[in-house]
Motif scaffolding. Sequence first.
Motif, PDB file in Angstrom:
ATOM      1  N   ALA A  16     -33.676  38.340  25.901  1.00 28.12           N
ATOM      2  CA  ALA A  16     -34.162  39.123  24.761  1.00 28.12           C
ATOM      3  C   ALA A  16     -35.326  38.422  24.060  1.00 28.12           C
ATOM      4  O   ALA A  16     -36.173  39.087  23.457  1.00 28.12           O
ATOM      5  CB  ALA A  16     -33.026  39.375  23.772  1.00 28.12           C
ATOM      6  N   MET A  17     -35.378  37.116  24.144  1.00 28.74           N
ATOM      7  CA  MET A  17     -36.491  36.376  23.537  1.00 28.74           C
ATOM      8  C   MET A  17     -37.820  36.735  24.209  1.00 28.74           C
ATOM      9  O   MET A  17     -38.885  36.512  23.645  1.00 28.74           O
ATOM     10  CB  MET A  17     -36.254  34.871  23.627  1.00 28.74           C
ATOM     11  CG  MET A  17     -35.099  34.384  22.800  1.00 28.74           C
ATOM     12  SD  MET A  17     -35.459  34.593  21.049  1.00 28.74           S
ATOM     13  CE  MET A  17     -34.011  33.890  20.325  1.00 28.74           C
ATOM     14  N   TRP A  18     -37.757  37.251  25.418  1.00 29.10           N
ATOM     15  CA  TRP A  18     -38.962  37.605  26.174  1.00 29.10           C
ATOM     16  C   TRP A  18     -39.278  39.089  26.120  1.00 29.10           C
ATOM     17  O   TRP A  18     -40.372  39.509  26.488  1.00 29.10           O
ATOM     18  CB  TRP A  18     -38.795  37.165  27.632  1.00 29.10           C
ATOM     19  CG  TRP A  18     -38.730  35.685  27.771  1.00 29.10           C
ATOM     20  CD1 TRP A  18     -37.606  34.906  27.781  1.00 29.10           C
ATOM     21  CD2 TRP A  18     -39.822  34.794  27.900  1.00 29.10           C
ATOM     22  NE1 TRP A  18     -37.941  33.591  27.902  1.00 29.10           N
ATOM     23  CE2 TRP A  18     -39.313  33.491  27.992  1.00 29.10           C
ATOM     24  CE3 TRP A  18     -41.211  34.968  27.957  1.00 29.10           C
ATOM     25  CZ2 TRP A  18     -40.114  32.378  28.125  1.00 29.10           C
ATOM     26  CZ3 TRP A  18     -42.017  33.852  28.088  1.00 29.10           C
ATOM     27  CH2 TRP A  18     -41.472  32.580  28.167  1.00 29.10           C
ATOM     28  N   ALA A  19     -38.339  39.914  25.704  1.00 27.91           N
ATOM     29  CA  ALA A  19     -38.524  41.367  25.679  1.00 27.91           C
ATOM     30  C   ALA A  19     -39.258  41.772  24.404  1.00 27.91           C
ATOM     31  O   ALA A  19     -38.900  41.334  23.302  1.00 27.91           O
ATOM     32  CB  ALA A  19     -37.175  42.066  25.749  1.00 27.91           C
ATOM     33  N   TYR A  24     -40.533  40.800  19.000  1.00 28.16           N
ATOM     34  CA  TYR A  24     -41.344  41.064  17.809  1.00 28.16           C
ATOM     35  C   TYR A  24     -40.566  41.813  16.734  1.00 28.16           C
ATOM     36  O   TYR A  24     -41.150  42.435  15.856  1.00 28.16           O
ATOM     37  CB  TYR A  24     -42.618  41.813  18.207  1.00 28.16           C
ATOM     38  CG  TYR A  24     -43.404  41.024  19.236  1.00 28.16           C
ATOM     39  CD1 TYR A  24     -43.979  39.807  18.905  1.00 28.16           C
ATOM     40  CD2 TYR A  24     -43.533  41.472  20.539  1.00 28.16           C
ATOM     41  CE1 TYR A  24     -44.676  39.056  19.838  1.00 28.16           C
ATOM     42  CE2 TYR A  24     -44.237  40.734  21.485  1.00 28.16           C
ATOM     43  CZ  TYR A  24     -44.804  39.534  21.126  1.00 28.16           C
ATOM     44  OH  TYR A  24     -45.476  38.789  22.053  1.00 28.16           O
ATOM     45  N   ASP A  25     -39.242  41.725  16.803  1.00 28.31           N
ATOM     46  CA  ASP A  25     -38.380  42.327  15.791  1.00 28.31           C
ATOM     47  C   ASP A  25     -37.991  41.224  14.794  1.00 28.31           C
ATOM     48  O   ASP A  25     -37.186  40.349  15.126  1.00 28.31           O
ATOM     49  CB  ASP A  25     -37.137  42.926  16.451  1.00 28.31           C
ATOM     50  CG  ASP A  25     -36.148  43.483  15.445  1.00 28.31           C
ATOM     51  OD1 ASP A  25     -36.466  43.535  14.239  1.00 28.31           O
ATOM     52  OD2 ASP A  25     -35.043  43.858  15.866  1.00 28.31           O
ATOM     53  N   GLN A  51     -43.689  29.419  12.638  1.00 22.72           N
ATOM     54  CA  GLN A  51     -44.758  29.744  13.573  1.00 22.72           C
ATOM     55  C   GLN A  51     -44.259  30.582  14.741  1.00 22.72           C
ATOM     56  O   GLN A  51     -45.045  31.255  15.400  1.00 22.72           O
ATOM     57  CB  GLN A  51     -45.392  28.463  14.116  1.00 22.72           C
ATOM     58  CG  GLN A  51     -46.117  27.659  13.061  1.00 22.72           C
ATOM     59  CD  GLN A  51     -46.458  26.271  13.554  1.00 22.72           C
ATOM     60  OE1 GLN A  51     -45.645  25.612  14.213  1.00 22.72           O
ATOM     61  NE2 GLN A  51     -47.656  25.820  13.238  1.00 22.72           N
ATOM     62  N   THR A  52     -42.974  30.538  15.003  1.00 21.06           N
ATOM     63  CA  THR A  52     -42.396  31.229  16.154  1.00 21.06           C
ATOM     64  C   THR A  52     -42.032  32.674  15.837  1.00 21.06           C
ATOM     65  O   THR A  52     -42.106  33.542  16.704  1.00 21.06           O
ATOM     66  CB  THR A  52     -41.147  30.471  16.655  1.00 21.06           C
ATOM     67  OG1 THR A  52     -41.517  29.126  16.921  1.00 21.06           O
ATOM     68  CG2 THR A  52     -40.590  31.084  17.909  1.00 21.06           C
ATOM     69  N   ILE A  53     -41.641  32.942  14.601  1.00 24.44           N
ATOM     70  CA  ILE A  53     -41.253  34.302  14.228  1.00 24.44           C
ATOM     71  C   ILE A  53     -42.522  35.129  14.081  1.00 24.44           C
ATOM     72  O   ILE A  53     -43.318  34.918  13.174  1.00 24.44           O
ATOM     73  CB  ILE A  53     -40.411  34.308  12.945  1.00 24.44           C
ATOM     74  CG1 ILE A  53     -39.094  33.585  13.224  1.00 24.44           C
ATOM     75  CG2 ILE A  53     -40.184  35.724  12.446  1.00 24.44           C
ATOM     76  CD1 ILE A  53     -38.173  33.478  12.046  1.00 24.44           C
ATOM     77  N   ALA A  58     -48.471  41.194  21.934  1.00 26.75           N
ATOM     78  CA  ALA A  58     -48.541  41.904  23.211  1.00 26.75           C
ATOM     79  C   ALA A  58     -47.272  41.644  24.011  1.00 26.75           C
ATOM     80  O   ALA A  58     -46.673  40.569  23.906  1.00 26.75           O
ATOM     81  CB  ALA A  58     -49.759  41.434  23.998  1.00 26.75           C
ATOM     82  N   PRO A  59     -46.850  42.621  24.811  1.00 28.14           N
ATOM     83  CA  PRO A  59     -45.689  42.400  25.679  1.00 28.14           C
ATOM     84  C   PRO A  59     -45.942  41.201  26.601  1.00 28.14           C
ATOM     85  O   PRO A  59     -47.072  40.932  27.001  1.00 28.14           O
ATOM     86  CB  PRO A  59     -45.575  43.691  26.477  1.00 28.14           C
ATOM     87  CG  PRO A  59     -46.333  44.708  25.710  1.00 28.14           C
ATOM     88  CD  PRO A  59     -47.406  43.960  24.961  1.00 28.14           C
TER      89      PRO A  59
END
Length: 183
Positions: A16-19, A24-25, A51-53, A58-59
């Motif tokens: 999910a970290m990559w989806a 971006y939620d 910085q990560t959130i 882009a997908p």
Amino acid sequence: MLSDDVRDALFALERAMWAAATRYDPDFQETRFAQDFLEFGRSGWVYTRAQTILPEGAPIDATLTGLHARPLSLEHVQLVYDCAVRDADGVVRHAHRSSLWSRLGDRWVMRFHQATPYEPSDLGSPTHPPSSFPRRREPTGARGKAKDPGVPRPRERQLGQRRQAALDGVRPDRRWRARRRAA
């Protein structure tokens, strides 16, 4: 041991970290990154939680392979895997990845993530099951006996002298002169 349900849930969270739908939620990210989260990116840059959130982006065209869970305790699990990310120019960048997940109450949060770049041809295959991880050999002396790790080797002694000279404020090559003058 780690149950299949927990392992599968952690694998789903890692994916999910990559989806794009979850990556971006902000609500998902706020609940899944630990307050002290830290990442060493593939680029070598260090990223904090803030910085990560990311609210938008882009997908990411990523393929995760060889996911493996290593339980470190009842509350902490390390996930290791290989990842291939295709950028906008079509270039595929490979990285060995590792994430540390911690259980906080009834949910899991990512506490740390690291990516180390690699080229598949360097190692023969893109995935490496844990049984094939290289094992560290014990240092041995000239006769095959184990060395005493408490005894510094010549190079370590030399580095130790240089560090001490730097602390003393004397250049290493002039340290003996400083000692001689002091005597």
